[in-house]
Design a protein around this motif. Structure first.
Motif, PDB file in Angstrom:
ATOM      1  N   ARG A  95       0.860  -1.187   0.000  1.00 28.63           N
ATOM      2  CA  ARG A  95       0.000   0.000   0.000  1.00 28.63           C
ATOM      3  C   ARG A  95       0.896   1.237   0.000  1.00 28.63           C
ATOM      4  O   ARG A  95       1.522   1.559   1.015  1.00 28.63           O
ATOM      5  CB  ARG A  95      -0.905  -0.014   1.228  1.00 28.63           C
ATOM      6  N   GLU A  96       0.994   1.920  -1.112  1.00 27.99           N
ATOM      7  CA  GLU A  96       1.844   3.109  -1.228  1.00 27.99           C
ATOM      8  C   GLU A  96       1.018   4.361  -0.932  1.00 27.99           C
ATOM      9  O   GLU A  96      -0.028   4.574  -1.548  1.00 27.99           O
ATOM     10  CB  GLU A  96       2.466   3.191  -2.612  1.00 27.99           C
ATOM     11  N   ARG A  97       1.514   5.152  -0.010  1.00 28.19           N
ATOM     12  CA  ARG A  97       0.823   6.372   0.384  1.00 28.19           C
ATOM     13  C   ARG A  97       1.833   7.503   0.594  1.00 28.19           C
ATOM     14  O   ARG A  97       2.986   7.270   0.969  1.00 28.19           O
ATOM     15  CB  ARG A  97       0.025   6.158   1.673  1.00 28.19           C
ATOM     16  N   VAL A  98       1.383   8.719   0.359  1.00 28.42           N
ATOM     17  CA  VAL A  98       2.199   9.907   0.596  1.00 28.42           C
ATOM     18  C   VAL A  98       1.911  10.419   2.005  1.00 28.42           C
ATOM     19  O   VAL A  98       0.744  10.596   2.378  1.00 28.42           O
ATOM     20  CB  VAL A  98       1.879  11.016  -0.421  1.00 28.42           C
ATOM     21  N   PHE A  99       2.966  10.625   2.784  1.00 29.20           N
ATOM     22  CA  PHE A  99       2.847  11.299   4.069  1.00 29.20           C
ATOM     23  C   PHE A  99       3.558  12.646   3.965  1.00 29.20           C
ATOM     24  O   PHE A  99       4.721  12.707   3.565  1.00 29.20           O
ATOM     25  CB  PHE A  99       3.457  10.462   5.196  1.00 29.20           C
ATOM     26  N   GLY A 125      -7.069 -10.296  -7.703  1.00 27.64           N
ATOM     27  CA  GLY A 125      -6.975 -10.698  -6.309  1.00 27.64           C
ATOM     28  C   GLY A 125      -5.556 -10.769  -5.775  1.00 27.64           C
ATOM     29  O   GLY A 125      -4.576 -10.521  -6.482  1.00 27.64           O
ATOM     30  N   SER A 126      -5.469 -11.114  -4.500  1.00 29.12           N
ATOM     31  CA  SER A 126      -4.192 -11.136  -3.786  1.00 29.12           C
ATOM     32  C   SER A 126      -3.774 -12.568  -3.476  1.00 29.12           C
ATOM     33  O   SER A 126      -4.495 -13.283  -2.765  1.00 29.12           O
ATOM     34  CB  SER A 126      -4.302 -10.352  -2.470  1.00 29.12           C
ATOM     35  N   PRO A 127      -2.601 -13.012  -3.975  1.00 30.21           N
ATOM     36  CA  PRO A 127      -2.112 -14.366  -3.675  1.00 30.21           C
ATOM     37  C   PRO A 127      -1.888 -14.547  -2.181  1.00 30.21           C
ATOM     38  O   PRO A 127      -1.499 -13.618  -1.463  1.00 30.21           O
ATOM     39  CB  PRO A 127      -0.796 -14.448  -4.447  1.00 30.21           C
ATOM     40  N   LEU A 128      -2.121 -15.760  -1.717  1.00 33.68           N
ATOM     41  CA  LEU A 128      -2.077 -16.073  -0.290  1.00 33.68           C
ATOM     42  C   LEU A 128      -0.700 -15.852   0.315  1.00 33.68           C
ATOM     43  O   LEU A 128      -0.580 -15.411   1.464  1.00 33.68           O
ATOM     44  CB  LEU A 128      -2.505 -17.530  -0.086  1.00 33.68           C
ATOM     45  N   HIS A 129       0.369 -16.150  -0.435  1.00 35.23           N
ATOM     46  CA  HIS A 129       1.718 -16.113   0.128  1.00 35.23           C
ATOM     47  C   HIS A 129       2.489 -14.870  -0.312  1.00 35.23           C
ATOM     48  O   HIS A 129       3.690 -14.932  -0.576  1.00 35.23           O
ATOM     49  CB  HIS A 129       2.463 -17.393  -0.243  1.00 35.23           C
ATOM     50  N   TRP A 130       1.789 -13.760  -0.366  1.00 29.34           N
ATOM     51  CA  TRP A 130       2.373 -12.480  -0.774  1.00 29.34           C
ATOM     52  C   TRP A 130       1.626 -11.384  -0.022  1.00 29.34           C
ATOM     53  O   TRP A 130       0.474 -11.582   0.379  1.00 29.34           O
ATOM     54  CB  TRP A 130       2.178 -12.325  -2.283  1.00 29.34           C
ATOM     55  N   LYS A 132      -2.597  -6.930  -2.242  1.00 33.33           N
ATOM     56  CA  LYS A 132      -2.665  -5.706  -3.023  1.00 33.33           C
ATOM     57  C   LYS A 132      -3.356  -4.640  -2.176  1.00 33.33           C
ATOM     58  O   LYS A 132      -3.973  -4.941  -1.149  1.00 33.33           O
ATOM     59  CB  LYS A 132      -3.450  -5.944  -4.315  1.00 33.33           C
ATOM     60  N   THR A 133      -3.277  -3.407  -2.616  1.00 30.26           N
ATOM     61  CA  THR A 133      -3.897  -2.316  -1.872  1.00 30.26           C
ATOM     62  C   THR A 133      -5.397  -2.523  -1.759  1.00 30.26           C
ATOM     63  O   THR A 133      -6.098  -2.629  -2.770  1.00 30.26           O
ATOM     64  CB  THR A 133      -3.629  -0.968  -2.572  1.00 30.26           C
ATOM     65  N   LEU A 134      -5.894  -2.595  -0.524  1.00 28.85           N
ATOM     66  CA  LEU A 134      -7.343  -2.650  -0.338  1.00 28.85           C
ATOM     67  C   LEU A 134      -7.946  -1.329  -0.787  1.00 28.85           C
ATOM     68  O   LEU A 134      -7.407  -0.258  -0.493  1.00 28.85           O
ATOM     69  CB  LEU A 134      -7.694  -2.907   1.125  1.00 28.85           C
ATOM     70  N   LYS A 135      -9.069  -1.390  -1.479  1.00 33.47           N
ATOM     71  CA  LYS A 135      -9.692  -0.182  -2.021  1.00 33.47           C
ATOM     72  C   LYS A 135     -11.122  -0.056  -1.532  1.00 33.47           C
ATOM     73  O   LYS A 135     -11.798  -1.046  -1.244  1.00 33.47           O
ATOM     74  CB  LYS A 135      -9.646  -0.206  -3.543  1.00 33.47           C
ATOM     75  N   ALA A 136     -11.567   1.192  -1.455  1.00 33.17           N
ATOM     76  CA  ALA A 136     -12.945   1.448  -1.036  1.00 33.17           C
ATOM     77  C   ALA A 136     -13.919   1.059  -2.132  1.00 33.17           C
ATOM     78  O   ALA A 136     -15.050   0.657  -1.866  1.00 33.17           O
ATOM     79  CB  ALA A 136     -13.115   2.922  -0.669  1.00 33.17           C
TER      80      ALA A 136
END
Length: 406
Positions: free
Chosen positions: A195-199, A307-312, A315-319
């Protein structure tokens, strides 16, 4: 340390602030479902939010009178202004979007004059399309009292701020902040999600504080090492040898090099979906309604949403659109089948405690989670800010003691 949090949503960043030692003087959120989530957990005496003074209000309507009542002895203003004006999935209107709350955020900073602020937003804010407006935001945060005049366009205001910034004499004597923007990946701080975010972190210039983003604690290399060099990852999750995959093609050379060198990683491994969900039952076999761990049917993969692989890391959860999440909010099982993450699984991917419950339907709860700051990431950033504030306070105390004994 006293804090004010804006756009608090379901409380991810706010809980991070509380863990870092900040006590909220006001918590402001306009969405009734998110407010109900906080109120529901307050009624259950959940410790991190129990004493939050919650204001269900639009920040633009709340600002002036409330700021006057709170006063100016505030250590921190924090919040994540709505990201839709800048997100990859939005309409990319930036300043033309009514949901752009950066001007309201600057207003609160101007009124409260906090020692520091933490602003969080999506990676899309830094795209070339928004280059000028992004730097306009940074300049407003640096010089919050150089406010926009009535009928002044944002480009004209931007130009005026640039002139203040470039003044050789730096004669501006008003409220000024040292501002540091950083793009961070939550996975590098132990969140089981890429999850990439700007702070955007700022300290009031008169404090003389310099801030750097906290050191990363987790890495991809360490995950690859545990999976494809030592096998410790698969051992931990009791995956039979014949079921263990080969390294993805893109990482084969890196893992081969690790095999040859056998150098131990200096950081911890990225946490995976499997790591995050350890201890939870398979909702297809056993649901747990009290924990909001119930199956939502209808998941399907399609182009761009696999989708998101189990052993990784996830991905970024989205609204999602109107609260309906896309393929990023699905789990890909070892056999390639997909299903939606439950609310509890999504909460774990966002590092919310299991005892924290979300108000509303599945789609409303997922919307709140998709918009949230991971609690663990909020804690890391807030703790680094708190540390610098405490250091400054201790220096002031020591200086006063020296004068008193001189």
């Amino acid at each position: 340390m006293k804090a004010v949090e804006l756009f608090t949503g379901a409380g991810g960043l706010g809980m991070g602030l509380s863990l870092a030692g900040f006590k909220p003087q006001a918590v402001v959120e306009w969405d009734r479902f998110a407010c109900d989530t906080i109120r529901q957990n307050q009624a259950r005496q959940f410790s991190l939010v129990r004493d939050w003074p919650l204001h269900e209000a639009d920040v633009r309507d709340w600002t002036q009178g409330a700021c006057r009542d709170i006063g100016q002895d505030i250590d921190l203003v924090a919040g994540g202004p709505p990201c839709q004006p800048f997100s990859m999935g939005g309409k990319h209107r930036a300043h033309g979007d009514q949901r752009d709350m950066f001007p309201a955020t600057v207003d609160v900073i101007r009124h409260l004059q906090p020692r520091a602020f933490i602003i969080e937003n999506v990676k899309g804010l830094t795209r070339p399309t928004f280059h000028d407006y992004y730097h306009y935001i940074l300049f407003q945060l640096e010089f919050p009292d150089v406010s926009k005049k009535v009928d002044e366009s944002w480009p004209d205001h931007y130009g005026r701020l640039q002139r203040v910034k470039s003044s050789k004499s730096r004669a501006h004597a008003g409220l000024t902040y040292n501002v540091v923007p950083k793009l961070v990946n939550a996975a590098n701080y132990g969140v089981p999600q890429r999850r990439e975010r700007v702070f955007i972190v700022g300290f009031r210039a008169d404090l003389g504080i310099e801030w750097e983003v906290p050191r990363e604690t987790h890495s991809l290399d360490a995950l690859l090492f545990g999976q494809f060099v030592t096998g410790a990852y698969w051992d931990r999750h009791a995956v039979p040898v014949k079921m263990r995959p080969q390294p993805p093609a893109v990482y084969q050379s890196a893992t081969a090099r690790m095999h040859g060198l056998r150098l131990l990683p200096t950081k911890q491994a990225w946490r995976t979906v499997k790591d995050a969900l350890t201890g939870l039952s398979d909702p297809e076999l056993h649901e747990h309604q009290a924990m909001q761990h119930t199956l939502q049917t209808g998941a399907r993969a399609y182009a761009g949403h696999t989708g998101s692989p189990l052993h990784w890391p996830a991905k970024t959860l989205k609204a999602g659109d109107h609260g309906v999440p896309g393929g990023e909010n699905m789990l890909v099982k070892d056999d390639g089948a997909v299903r939606y993450f439950t609310v509890r699984e999504s909460a774990r991917l966002q590092t919310f405690p299991d005892a924290y419950l979300f108000h509303g339907s599945w789609t409303e709860s997922m919307r709140q989670l998709g918009n949230a700051v991971p609690v663990a990431l909020g804690h890391v950033i807030a703790a680094s800010v708190a540390e610098r504030i405490i250091e400054t306070r201790l220096q002031d105390i020591a200086a006063r003691a020296m004068w008193a004994t001189a």
